[in-house]
Design a protein around this motif. Structure first.
Motif, PDB file in Angstrom:
ATOM      1  N   UNK A 108       0.949  -1.280  -0.109  1.00 35.09           N
ATOM      2  CA  UNK A 108       0.435  -0.623  -0.047  1.00 35.09           C
ATOM      3  C   UNK A 108       0.378   1.576   0.282  1.00 35.09           C
ATOM      4  N   UNK A 109       2.374   1.239   0.494  1.00 32.12           N
ATOM      5  CA  UNK A 109       3.076   2.521   1.123  1.00 32.12           C
ATOM      6  C   UNK A 109       3.384   2.712  -0.765  1.00 32.12           C
ATOM      7  N   UNK A 110       4.075   1.769  -1.610  1.00 35.29           N
ATOM      8  CA  UNK A 110       4.987   1.892  -2.589  1.00 35.29           C
ATOM      9  C   UNK A 110       2.952   2.616  -3.731  1.00 35.29           C
ATOM     10  N   UNK A 111       2.017   1.491  -3.306  1.00 34.17           N
ATOM     11  CA  UNK A 111       0.824   2.106  -4.176  1.00 34.17           C
ATOM     12  C   UNK A 111       0.994   3.939  -4.436  1.00 34.17           C
ATOM     13  N   UNK A 112       0.487   4.299  -2.974  1.00 35.48           N
ATOM     14  CA  UNK A 112       0.442   5.522  -2.894  1.00 35.48           C
ATOM     15  C   UNK A 112       1.270   6.157  -3.056  1.00 35.48           C
ATOM     16  N   UNK A 113       2.863   5.776  -3.201  1.00 35.49           N
ATOM     17  CA  UNK A 113       3.751   6.438  -4.338  1.00 35.49           C
ATOM     18  C   UNK A 113       3.831   6.554  -5.386  1.00 35.49           C
ATOM     19  N   UNK A 114       3.422   5.830  -5.975  1.00 33.78           N
ATOM     20  CA  UNK A 114       3.393   5.582  -7.188  1.00 33.78           C
ATOM     21  C   UNK A 114       1.719   5.884  -8.265  1.00 33.78           C
ATOM     22  N   UNK A 115       0.764   5.739  -7.573  1.00 32.04           N
ATOM     23  CA  UNK A 115      -0.578   5.888  -8.357  1.00 32.04           C
ATOM     24  C   UNK A 115      -0.494   4.206  -8.920  1.00 32.04           C
ATOM     25  N   UNK A 116      -0.058   3.338  -9.006  1.00 40.24           N
ATOM     26  CA  UNK A 116      -0.093   2.043  -9.118  1.00 40.24           C
ATOM     27  C   UNK A 116      -0.911   0.897  -8.292  1.00 40.24           C
ATOM     28  N   UNK A 117      -1.962   0.069  -9.071  1.00 39.72           N
ATOM     29  CA  UNK A 117      -2.265  -0.728  -7.882  1.00 39.72           C
ATOM     30  C   UNK A 117      -2.412  -1.243  -6.870  1.00 39.72           C
ATOM     31  N   UNK A 118      -2.245  -1.466  -5.887  1.00 39.34           N
ATOM     32  CA  UNK A 118      -1.551  -2.301  -4.932  1.00 39.34           C
ATOM     33  C   UNK A 118      -1.582  -3.641  -5.146  1.00 39.34           C
ATOM     34  N   UNK A 119      -2.441  -4.308  -6.061  1.00 44.29           N
ATOM     35  CA  UNK A 119      -2.556  -6.071  -6.947  1.00 44.29           C
ATOM     36  C   UNK A 119      -1.328  -5.930  -7.371  1.00 44.29           C
ATOM     37  N   UNK A 120      -1.394  -4.638  -8.755  1.00 47.39           N
ATOM     38  CA  UNK A 120       0.289  -4.922  -9.386  1.00 47.39           C
ATOM     39  C   UNK A 120       0.877  -4.956  -8.778  1.00 47.39           C
ATOM     40  N   UNK A 121       1.155  -4.310  -7.489  1.00 47.39           N
ATOM     41  CA  UNK A 121       2.397  -3.742  -7.052  1.00 47.39           C
ATOM     42  C   UNK A 121       2.554  -5.730  -6.275  1.00 47.39           C
ATOM     43  N   UNK A 122       1.687  -6.105  -5.788  1.00 49.47           N
ATOM     44  CA  UNK A 122       1.917  -6.923  -5.534  1.00 49.47           C
ATOM     45  C   UNK A 122       2.756  -8.187  -6.351  1.00 49.47           C
ATOM     46  N   UNK A 123       2.040  -8.526  -7.490  1.00 43.81           N
ATOM     47  CA  UNK A 123       2.164  -9.029  -8.746  1.00 43.81           C
ATOM     48  C   UNK A 123       4.005  -8.658  -8.976  1.00 43.81           C
ATOM     49  N   UNK A 124       4.607  -7.365  -8.708  1.00 40.72           N
ATOM     50  CA  UNK A 124       5.610  -7.386  -8.868  1.00 40.72           C
ATOM     51  C   UNK A 124       6.472  -7.654  -8.416  1.00 40.72           C
ATOM     52  N   UNK A 125       5.923  -7.883  -6.773  1.00 42.43           N
ATOM     53  CA  UNK A 125       7.067  -8.271  -5.666  1.00 42.43           C
ATOM     54  C   UNK A 125       7.308  -9.323  -5.564  1.00 42.43           C
ATOM     55  N   UNK A 126       6.539 -10.287  -6.212  1.00 42.32           N
ATOM     56  CA  UNK A 126       5.994 -11.849  -6.443  1.00 42.32           C
ATOM     57  C   UNK A 126       7.304 -12.298  -7.106  1.00 42.32           C
ATOM     58  N   UNK A 127       7.237 -11.198  -8.014  1.00 37.59           N
ATOM     59  CA  UNK A 127       8.265 -11.796  -9.015  1.00 37.59           C
ATOM     60  C   UNK A 127      10.102 -11.413  -8.863  1.00 37.59           C
ATOM     61  N   UNK A 128       9.745 -10.197  -8.403  1.00 38.52           N
ATOM     62  CA  UNK A 128      11.151  -9.233  -7.836  1.00 38.52           C
ATOM     63  C   UNK A 128      12.045  -9.797  -6.781  1.00 38.52           C
ATOM     64  N   UNK A 129      10.787 -10.705  -6.030  1.00 41.04           N
ATOM     65  CA  UNK A 129      11.681 -11.111  -4.525  1.00 41.04           C
ATOM     66  C   UNK A 129      12.275 -12.286  -4.875  1.00 41.04           C
ATOM     67  N   UNK A 130      12.419 -13.594  -5.768  1.00 39.64           N
ATOM     68  CA  UNK A 130      12.946 -14.705  -5.880  1.00 39.64           C
ATOM     69  C   UNK A 130      14.022 -13.882  -6.679  1.00 39.64           C
ATOM     70  N   UNK A 131      14.678 -12.932  -8.065  1.00 40.90           N
ATOM     71  CA  UNK A 131      15.096 -12.729  -8.129  1.00 40.90           C
ATOM     72  C   UNK A 131      15.830 -11.884  -7.555  1.00 40.90           C
ATOM     73  N   UNK A 132      15.629 -11.979  -6.881  1.00 44.58           N
ATOM     74  CA  UNK A 132      16.492 -10.385  -5.656  1.00 44.58           C
ATOM     75  C   UNK A 132      17.311 -11.872  -5.097  1.00 44.58           C
ATOM     76  N   UNK A 133      16.709 -12.488  -4.038  1.00 47.64           N
ATOM     77  CA  UNK A 133      17.437 -13.329  -2.865  1.00 47.64           C
ATOM     78  C   UNK A 133      18.650 -14.466  -4.095  1.00 47.64           C
ATOM     79  N   UNK A 134      18.179 -14.277  -5.749  1.00 47.88           N
ATOM     80  CA  UNK A 134      19.036 -15.047  -6.835  1.00 47.88           C
ATOM     81  C   UNK A 134      20.250 -13.815  -6.748  1.00 47.88           C
TER      82      UNK A 134
END
Length: 209
Positions: A108-134
């Motif tokens: 919600x914090x990222x959504x508020x700052x970017x104007x992008x829906x929290x659902x889209x933010x959640x999708x991006x985070x799910x993809x980014x997290x394993x790549x970041x760990x890698x």
């Protein structure tokens, strides 16, 4: 040592931005803005978790086993025909582990700052997290990190010092009053009895699940 901000400007980062944006249905510019907040915030959360011996050992084990960097070898294949469901499931697990009950607040914090829906933010985070760990796992392997002390130095360097923690605090500070305690209390308790529970919530913030 390159920090996580520099990663976004690399060929790997640009590929991540383009592919993730396509999956979330937003532009590369919007995705870049989201990731420039999300990745440092996740790094900040990892640094918080790694301050405990148990949390540091758990993260080190993950980076030297499952998340060893191999996911980066075929990043293009990862997005063919849509992101693999196993990757999204892995991402959900990573986010739940390092953010716990604060995941929604971050989204919600990222959504508020970017104007992008929290659902889209959640999708991006799910993809980014394993790549970041890698990415972290690859760096740990290249730098022969095998102890929790070495892990602390790696996270500090890649997180850009205090940048990740500061951004994490900013995203959790939903009402902009400079305090994350009442915001987390309000999220958990629906806005009631904030002060009476603030101390216990601060103590459990980023506690390993």
């Amino acid at each position: 040592m390159p920090d996580i901000f520099e990663l976004l400007n690399s060929d790997l980062g640009k590929q991540l931005i383009t592919k993730t944006g396509n999956e979330a249905g937003i532009s590369s510019e919007q995705t870049s803005e989201v990731l420039s907040m999300a990745l440092p915030a996740l790094m900040g959360a990892m640094q918080q978790n790694a301050t405990s011996a148990q949390g540091a050992q758990s993260l080190l084990g993950a980076l030297t086993s499952k998340h060893d960097g191999s996911i980066l070898d075929n990043l293009g294949d990862l997005f063919q025909g849509g992101v693999n469901s196993d990757v999204l499931q892995d991402g959900s697990g990573i986010l739940g582990h390092i953010l716990g009950g604060k995941q929604t607040a971050i989204e919600n914090g990222i959504s508020k700052k970017t104007g992008i829906s929290s659902q889209q933010i959640a999708q991006i985070l799910k993809i980014a997290a394993p790549i970041l760990m890698g990415y972290l796992g690859k760096q740990a392997k290249e730098k022969n990190v095998s102890t929790t002390d070495g892990l602390g130095g790696l996270l500090e360097g890649l997180g850009g010092g205090s940048k990740g923690g500061s951004l994490l605090t900013s995203l959790l500070d939903a009402d902009g009053d400079g305090s994350i305690i009442d915001d987390v209390a309000g999220m958990v308790l629906g806005g009631n009895n904030k002060k009476s529970t603030a101390g216990s919530l601060l103590g459990s913030l980023f506690k390993k699940k």
